[in-house]
Design a protein around this motif. Structure first.
Motif, PDB file in Angstrom:
ATOM      1  N   THR A  68       0.825  -1.214   0.000  1.00 24.80           N
ATOM      2  CA  THR A  68       0.000   0.000   0.000  1.00 24.80           C
ATOM      3  C   THR A  68       0.861   1.266   0.000  1.00 24.80           C
ATOM      4  O   THR A  68       0.352   2.355   0.237  1.00 24.80           O
ATOM      5  N   GLY A  69       2.155   1.109  -0.249  1.00 23.16           N
ATOM      6  CA  GLY A  69       2.969   2.307  -0.469  1.00 23.16           C
ATOM      7  C   GLY A  69       4.066   2.565   0.545  1.00 23.16           C
ATOM      8  O   GLY A  69       4.757   3.580   0.459  1.00 23.16           O
ATOM      9  N   GLY A  70       4.254   1.676   1.514  1.00 23.82           N
ATOM     10  CA  GLY A  70       5.284   1.897   2.528  1.00 23.82           C
ATOM     11  C   GLY A  70       6.669   1.465   2.061  1.00 23.82           C
ATOM     12  O   GLY A  70       6.816   0.789   1.052  1.00 23.82           O
ATOM     13  N   THR A  71       7.680   1.897   2.804  1.00 22.99           N
ATOM     14  CA  THR A  71       9.055   1.464   2.549  1.00 22.99           C
ATOM     15  C   THR A  71       9.515   0.609   3.724  1.00 22.99           C
ATOM     16  O   THR A  71       9.399   1.034   4.875  1.00 22.99           O
ATOM     17  N   LYS A 106       2.686  -0.724  -4.385  1.00 15.68           N
ATOM     18  CA  LYS A 106       2.921   0.720  -4.439  1.00 15.68           C
ATOM     19  C   LYS A 106       4.158   1.128  -3.634  1.00 15.68           C
ATOM     20  O   LYS A 106       4.497   2.312  -3.566  1.00 15.68           O
ATOM     21  N   GLY A 107       4.788   0.167  -2.980  1.00 12.09           N
ATOM     22  CA  GLY A 107       5.912   0.520  -2.114  1.00 12.09           C
ATOM     23  C   GLY A 107       7.201  -0.165  -2.534  1.00 12.09           C
ATOM     24  O   GLY A 107       7.335  -0.604  -3.677  1.00 12.09           O
ATOM     25  N   ARG A 108       8.114  -0.273  -1.609  1.00 12.36           N
ATOM     26  CA  ARG A 108       9.406  -0.877  -1.945  1.00 12.36           C
ATOM     27  C   ARG A 108      10.104  -1.392  -0.690  1.00 12.36           C
ATOM     28  O   ARG A 108       9.783  -1.002   0.450  1.00 12.36           O
ATOM     29  N   LEU A 109      11.084  -2.254  -0.952  1.00 15.83           N
ATOM     30  CA  LEU A 109      11.933  -2.781   0.114  1.00 15.83           C
ATOM     31  C   LEU A 109      13.369  -2.363  -0.177  1.00 15.83           C
ATOM     32  O   LEU A 109      13.790  -2.375  -1.336  1.00 15.83           O
ATOM     33  N   ILE A 110      14.080  -1.993   0.867  1.00 17.52           N
ATOM     34  CA  ILE A 110      15.508  -1.676   0.724  1.00 17.52           C
ATOM     35  C   ILE A 110      16.275  -2.691   1.554  1.00 17.52           C
ATOM     36  O   ILE A 110      16.038  -2.818   2.765  1.00 17.52           O
ATOM     37  N   LEU A 111      17.149  -3.440   0.893  1.00 17.45           N
ATOM     38  CA  LEU A 111      17.896  -4.501   1.579  1.00 17.45           C
ATOM     39  C   LEU A 111      19.373  -4.130   1.645  1.00 17.45           C
ATOM     40  O   LEU A 111      20.048  -4.049   0.612  1.00 17.45           O
ATOM     41  N   PHE A 112      19.848  -3.905   2.856  1.00 19.56           N
ATOM     42  CA  PHE A 112      21.276  -3.682   3.066  1.00 19.56           C
ATOM     43  C   PHE A 112      21.953  -5.033   3.312  1.00 19.56           C
ATOM     44  O   PHE A 112      21.519  -5.779   4.201  1.00 19.56           O
ATOM     45  N   GLY A 113      23.013  -5.308   2.561  1.00 20.80           N
ATOM     46  CA  GLY A 113      23.802  -6.513   2.815  1.00 20.80           C
ATOM     47  C   GLY A 113      24.992  -6.200   3.710  1.00 20.80           C
ATOM     48  O   GLY A 113      26.027  -6.849   3.637  1.00 20.80           O
ATOM     49  N   PHE A 114      24.828  -5.216   4.559  1.00 22.51           N
ATOM     50  CA  PHE A 114      25.882  -4.821   5.515  1.00 22.51           C
ATOM     51  C   PHE A 114      25.230  -3.994   6.608  1.00 22.51           C
ATOM     52  O   PHE A 114      24.001  -3.830   6.598  1.00 22.51           O
ATOM     53  N   ARG A 115      26.014  -3.523   7.553  1.00 21.51           N
ATOM     54  CA  ARG A 115      25.466  -2.718   8.650  1.00 21.51           C
ATOM     55  C   ARG A 115      25.879  -1.254   8.451  1.00 21.51           C
ATOM     56  O   ARG A 115      26.991  -0.875   8.794  1.00 21.51           O
ATOM     57  N   PRO A 116      24.977  -0.428   7.893  1.00 22.73           N
ATOM     58  CA  PRO A 116      25.372   0.938   7.530  1.00 22.73           C
ATOM     59  C   PRO A 116      25.596   1.856   8.734  1.00 22.73           C
ATOM     60  O   PRO A 116      26.158   2.932   8.577  1.00 22.73           O
ATOM     61  N   THR A 153      28.951   5.483   6.048  1.00 19.82           N
ATOM     62  CA  THR A 153      27.738   5.021   5.360  1.00 19.82           C
ATOM     63  C   THR A 153      26.448   5.518   6.034  1.00 19.82           C
ATOM     64  O   THR A 153      25.364   5.070   5.686  1.00 19.82           O
ATOM     65  N   TYR A 154      26.587   6.444   6.979  1.00 21.62           N
ATOM     66  CA  TYR A 154      25.383   7.046   7.568  1.00 21.62           C
ATOM     67  C   TYR A 154      24.464   7.663   6.507  1.00 21.62           C
ATOM     68  O   TYR A 154      23.242   7.552   6.618  1.00 21.62           O
ATOM     69  N   PRO A 155      25.003   8.351   5.485  1.00 21.61           N
ATOM     70  CA  PRO A 155      24.076   8.937   4.498  1.00 21.61           C
ATOM     71  C   PRO A 155      23.159   7.890   3.872  1.00 21.61           C
ATOM     72  O   PRO A 155      21.966   8.159   3.690  1.00 21.61           O
ATOM     73  N   LEU A 156      23.682   6.703   3.575  1.00 18.17           N
ATOM     74  CA  LEU A 156      22.831   5.643   3.002  1.00 18.17           C
ATOM     75  C   LEU A 156      21.709   5.293   3.977  1.00 18.17           C
ATOM     76  O   LEU A 156      20.549   5.133   3.607  1.00 18.17           O
ATOM     77  N   PHE A 157      22.080   5.176   5.230  1.00 20.02           N
ATOM     78  CA  PHE A 157      21.135   4.815   6.285  1.00 20.02           C
ATOM     79  C   PHE A 157      20.044   5.882   6.438  1.00 20.02           C
ATOM     80  O   PHE A 157      18.849   5.582   6.465  1.00 20.02           O
ATOM     81  N   PHE A 158      20.477   7.131   6.509  1.00 17.18           N
ATOM     82  CA  PHE A 158      19.497   8.209   6.715  1.00 17.18           C
ATOM     83  C   PHE A 158      18.668   8.482   5.464  1.00 17.18           C
ATOM     84  O   PHE A 158      17.478   8.790   5.556  1.00 17.18           O
ATOM     85  N   ASN A 159      19.294   8.360   4.303  1.00 19.14           N
ATOM     86  CA  ASN A 159      18.512   8.516   3.067  1.00 19.14           C
ATOM     87  C   ASN A 159      17.417   7.456   2.998  1.00 19.14           C
ATOM     88  O   ASN A 159      16.298   7.731   2.569  1.00 19.14           O
ATOM     89  N   ALA A 160      17.758   6.242   3.424  1.00 24.79           N
ATOM     90  CA  ALA A 160      16.752   5.170   3.409  1.00 24.79           C
ATOM     91  C   ALA A 160      15.620   5.504   4.379  1.00 24.79           C
ATOM     92  O   ALA A 160      14.443   5.385   4.050  1.00 24.79           O
ATOM     93  N   LEU A 161      15.982   5.952   5.577  1.00 24.14           N
ATOM     94  CA  LEU A 161      14.962   6.275   6.586  1.00 24.14           C
ATOM     95  C   LEU A 161      14.052   7.413   6.140  1.00 24.14           C
ATOM     96  O   LEU A 161      12.882   7.455   6.490  1.00 24.14           O
ATOM     97  N   ALA A 162      14.619   8.334   5.366  1.00 26.32           N
ATOM     98  CA  ALA A 162      13.854   9.517   4.948  1.00 26.32           C
ATOM     99  C   ALA A 162      13.020   9.253   3.700  1.00 26.32           C
ATOM    100  O   ALA A 162      12.318  10.134   3.230  1.00 26.32           O
ATOM    101  N   SER A 163      13.093   8.016   3.179  1.00 26.34           N
ATOM    102  CA  SER A 163      12.372   7.703   1.932  1.00 26.34           C
ATOM    103  C   SER A 163      10.874   7.841   2.122  1.00 26.34           C
ATOM    104  O   SER A 163      10.347   7.598   3.202  1.00 26.34           O
ATOM    105  N   LYS A 164      10.230   8.179   1.038  1.00 27.89           N
ATOM    106  CA  LYS A 164       8.767   8.172   1.038  1.00 27.89           C
ATOM    107  C   LYS A 164       8.294   7.321  -0.118  1.00 27.89           C
ATOM    108  O   LYS A 164       8.952   7.226  -1.127  1.00 27.89           O
TER     109      LYS A 164
END
Ligand SMILES: [Zn+2]
Length: 782
Positions: A631-634, A752-762, A771-782
């Protein structure tokens, strides 16, 4: 005549007052109502504090102070124990320590040894005893009261010798918050089927067991207090760090540590803990103690657990076998299990004599612990001059001017916030970081500094600490007799410039630049900027996850608000936030921290914990998450949690290293190289090449599985391991060829949504700032 009578009377009064003072020394039972070591009895933190306050009042051998406040607002405390004469001169002894630690303070080179000899004659061995950093290991904070009571009350000559020759800094718990977390759970479950289980929450609010991995990044307030107010003030020659291990191995571990030793640990430190640990083990064997191992299981690879090894002091770790918190257990000999370096069913140089099994209880634990502690103190007192001599020798070697060809130091490009963090870590660890003055550019060895560079020289007391943190680790390829890789005790890399994305260049004497090898993030983006309007939710498993704790710490310390969702909420179903719909739960993103896939799905087994805690996400939770995405979540999955996503959502992905034996593929906590698709919004603020903290990590390959829930074209690879280069940057990696060209970070659209899979610990242990930017960009996704 009269004078004589007065003198006699005074002597009589004095001896009476000594006698009364000694009879008044409270025993732990006077405050607790039980003697530490009694089955099923734990003390609360306020009781521990009260006991030490009473000791301080009653004894002229004990002073007690509060050093600060813990994460959850409890007093963080230390007792200083020595003879009354020594306690009256603590400032003098600190000054002696300060000068021996940094021989530059002894004046001209020619007279230093002579001055040092005089200080060594006057000084005392400083012994720091730390208890209870791991709060389920309850024996040590209980033993701290037994140790203090004997030191405060005993008239034995052996104790007098210890008091005269040492200054004991006793920390009853390095994690006071956890004392009550464990006691509350233990008392609540006492007499139920769940008596003796570990509490279903981290025993340190943010870090859990990882609180003993913080001794080189200093993120937590308890670490900071210990470093700032104890280590850096007193520079102890001996640190006795009292722990417990699992129930089924040896009864007690003592140093020496098994290989490898991190190469920046001075030889004199290795000699010191080897001599002391072997002597303690030999004495205990003579006294009839069984099941003692040395040179096994625990290595000396990392500064994360051993601040003192880089600051002039030996760390004597002891690990006593556990019971079930405070409840006794009975073990059969056949149940004892091998650990790295020994088999508890066979005598060997690393393990003897056999312990035949039987009952094992809290009083056994406190007996092993207190016996070991008093042997350590005896050695510290008997060999006072040698300990101080060794300490001075370490300082002297550290400050020696570097010869041509030796490492002169490191240049740090101090151009971003991460560099400021790195420099503040070095400075907290006692490292002098040279800042060029404004005006004419600083020149060393004919070379000009860039304006932003800072210099860390090696010829300073804690240069080796800086070197351990700033250089790349080459973990040795250790194999057992059968050729099988020997597991390190913990992770294998701690290179802060790589983790933090800071450019650092080693410079040799005479000083010159070496070419830059590796491009890293120049600038950290405004982390969390998009998060103020977009509340992310954090999945909270009933089974404690340290990665979740670290994530909460990062968000809390940056004052980023977030929600927390447990199994119950996800089983019931979560609606994606739509401002106009007026729904009460308002999340666009849910983050699932690193945890094994099976733990996420199944949680605690039925019957192992109270029913409301068991069952994990289960099929209903999986459905709740799937509905949220569709339904559109990340949904964001970190490291091992990505395996859960692949399995439960039938993604067109395969973990290419799943199930491989260690000899084929092994990455037990290392820094790898990845390449990013910088056109993807998740890579915003990043350069093309960066790092990945890999630790039991999945590595992805896109598949054309016809049974997958979405086509392969729904997968976007955001980061992959380079096809043409060794992925390893620091630490240990076996089978690196298997992952070349494979994906490390993917996005999968679904509904309507997506999954983000990290194969490491950002956001690894709040250290991988790169790698904090990757982590925060993911959290800020809409
Ligand atoms: Zn421990």
């Amino acid at each position: 005549m009269r004078i004589r009578i007065v003198t006699l009377l005074l002597l009589l009064l004095a001896s009476l007052s000594v006698a009364t003072a000694q009879t008044k020394i409270p025993a732990p039972a006077d405050v607790l109502g039980f003697t530490p070591g009694e089955d099923r009895k734990l003390a609360s933190w306020s009781q521990v504090v009260e006991y030490f306050q009473r000791l301080d009042q009653a004894s002229d051998r004990v002073t007690f102070q509060t050093l600060g406040q813990t994460t959850m607002g409890q007093p963080f405390v230390m007792a200083t124990i020595s003879s009354p004469a020594n306690l009256a001169r603590l400032e003098d002894f600190k000054k002696i320590q300060d000068q021996l630690a940094d021989p530059r303070k002894l004046g001209p080179l020619a007279t230093r040894d002579r001055k040092a000899a005089e200080l060594i004659r006057q000084g005392k061995t400083i012994v720091l005893i730390t208890c209870g950093i791991h709060s389920t290991e309850v024996g040590s904070y209980l033993s701290s009261m037994l140790i203090a009571h004997r030191l405060a009350s005993s008239t034995e000559p052996a104790i007098q010798k210890i008091l005269d020759n040492t200054i004991i800094l006793l920390v009853p718990s390095l994690n006071p918050d956890g004392v009550d977390i464990v006691k509350n759970w233990y008392d609540k479950t006492l007499g139920t089927p769940f008596e003796g289980t570990d509490p279903p929450e981290l025993y340190h609010k943010y870090t859990g067991h990882d609180n003993n991995r913080d001794w080189y990044s200093f993120t937590q307030v308890e670490t900071q207090l210990t470093v700032d107010k104890i280590h850096n003030v007193w520079h102890p020659q001996i640190v006795h760090d009292i722990h417990q291990q699992g129930a089924f191995g040896s009864r007690l571990f003592l140093p020496p540590y098994m290989a490898p030793v991190e190469p920046n640990v001075p030889k004199a430190i290795v000699q010191g803990y080897t001599e002391l640990g072997n002597w303690m083990a030999a004495q205990m064997r003579t006294q009839g103690f069984q099941g003692i191992t040395t040179d096994s299981t625990y290595d000396a690879w990392t500064p994360a657990r051993a601040y003192s090894h880089y600051h002039g002091g030996v760390r004597v770790l002891s690990e006593t076998a556990s019971a079930r918190i405070a409840s006794p257990i009975t073990l059969k000999f056949e149940e004892l299990r091998s650990r790295e370096g020994y088999d508890p069913q066979k005598e060997s140089p690393q393990f003897r004599p056999l312990w035949r099994g039987g009952e094992w209880k809290l009083s056994d634990i406190t007996k092993y612990m207190t016996t070991a502690a008093f042997l350590l103190l005896d050695h510290a007192a008997t060999n006072r001059a040698q300990w101080l001599q060794r300490f001075y020798a370490i300082g002297k070697e550290a400050v020696r001017p570097r010869r041509p060809g030796e490492l002169y130091g490191f240049l740090i490009e101090a151009s971003n916030e991460s560099a400021a963090t790195l420099i503040s870590i070095l400075e907290r660890g006692g490292v002098e970081v040279t800042t060029p003055k404004a005006g004419p550019k600083l020149k060393i060895g004919g070379l000009e500094f860039p304006d932003t560079a800072r210099l860390v020289r090696m010829d300073q007391p804690y240069g080796a600490f800086a070197k351990a943190l700033l250089e790349v680790q080459h973990y040795p390829n250790l194999r057992d007799a059968t050729g099988h890789p020997i597991a390190p005790y913990d992770v294998t890399a701690h290179t802060l410039p790589l983790l933090m994305g800071v450019k650092v260049r080693p410079v040799k004497a005479p000083f010159r630049y070496s070419p830059e090898r590796f491009q890293l993030t120049e600038k950290v983006i405004d982390l969390g900027a998009g998060l103020q309007q977009n509340l992310p939710a954090l999945y909270h498993s009933a089974v404690p996850s340290q990665d979740e704790g670290w994530t909460r710490w990062i968000l809390d310390s940056k004052k980023i608000p977030y929600g927390v969702l447990g199994d119950k909420e996800l089983r019931a179903g979560i609606t994606v936030y739509k401002p106009s719909a007026g729904v009460t739960v308002k999340y666009y993103t849910i983050l699932v921290p690193d945890q094994p896939a099976r733990t996420l799905l199944e949680g605690y087994r039925a019957g192992s914990m109270p029913p409301e805690l068991t069952g994990g996400l289960g099929p209903q939770g999986v459905k709740g998450l799937r509905d949220f995405v569709e339904t559109g979540g990340t949904l964001i999955f970190l490291n091992r949690a990505s395996n859960f996503a692949i399995e439960q959502f039938k993604l067109p992905l395969r973990n290419v290293v799943a199930g491989l034996p260690r000899s084929d593929f092994y990455v037990p906590g290392s820094i790898l190289r990845i390449k990013l698709d910088t056109t993807h919004p998740l890579a915003n603020g990043m350069q093309e090449v960066t790092i990945a903290w890999a630790e039991d990590s999945p590595v992805f390959e896109v598949t054309n599985d016809p049974n997958a829930s979405v086509p392969a074209s729904n997968v976007h690879v955001i980061a992959s391991y380079p096809a043409d280069k060794d992925p390893l940057l620091s630490g240990w990696l076996l089978g690196g060829d298997l992952i070349k060209g494979k994906a490390a970070l993917v996005e999968v659209t679904m509904g309507k949504g997506r999954l983000i899979l990290f194969g490491f610990r950002p956001q690894y242990r709040a250290q991988s700032l790169a790698t904090y930017p990757l982590f925060f960009n993911a959290l800020a996704s809409k």
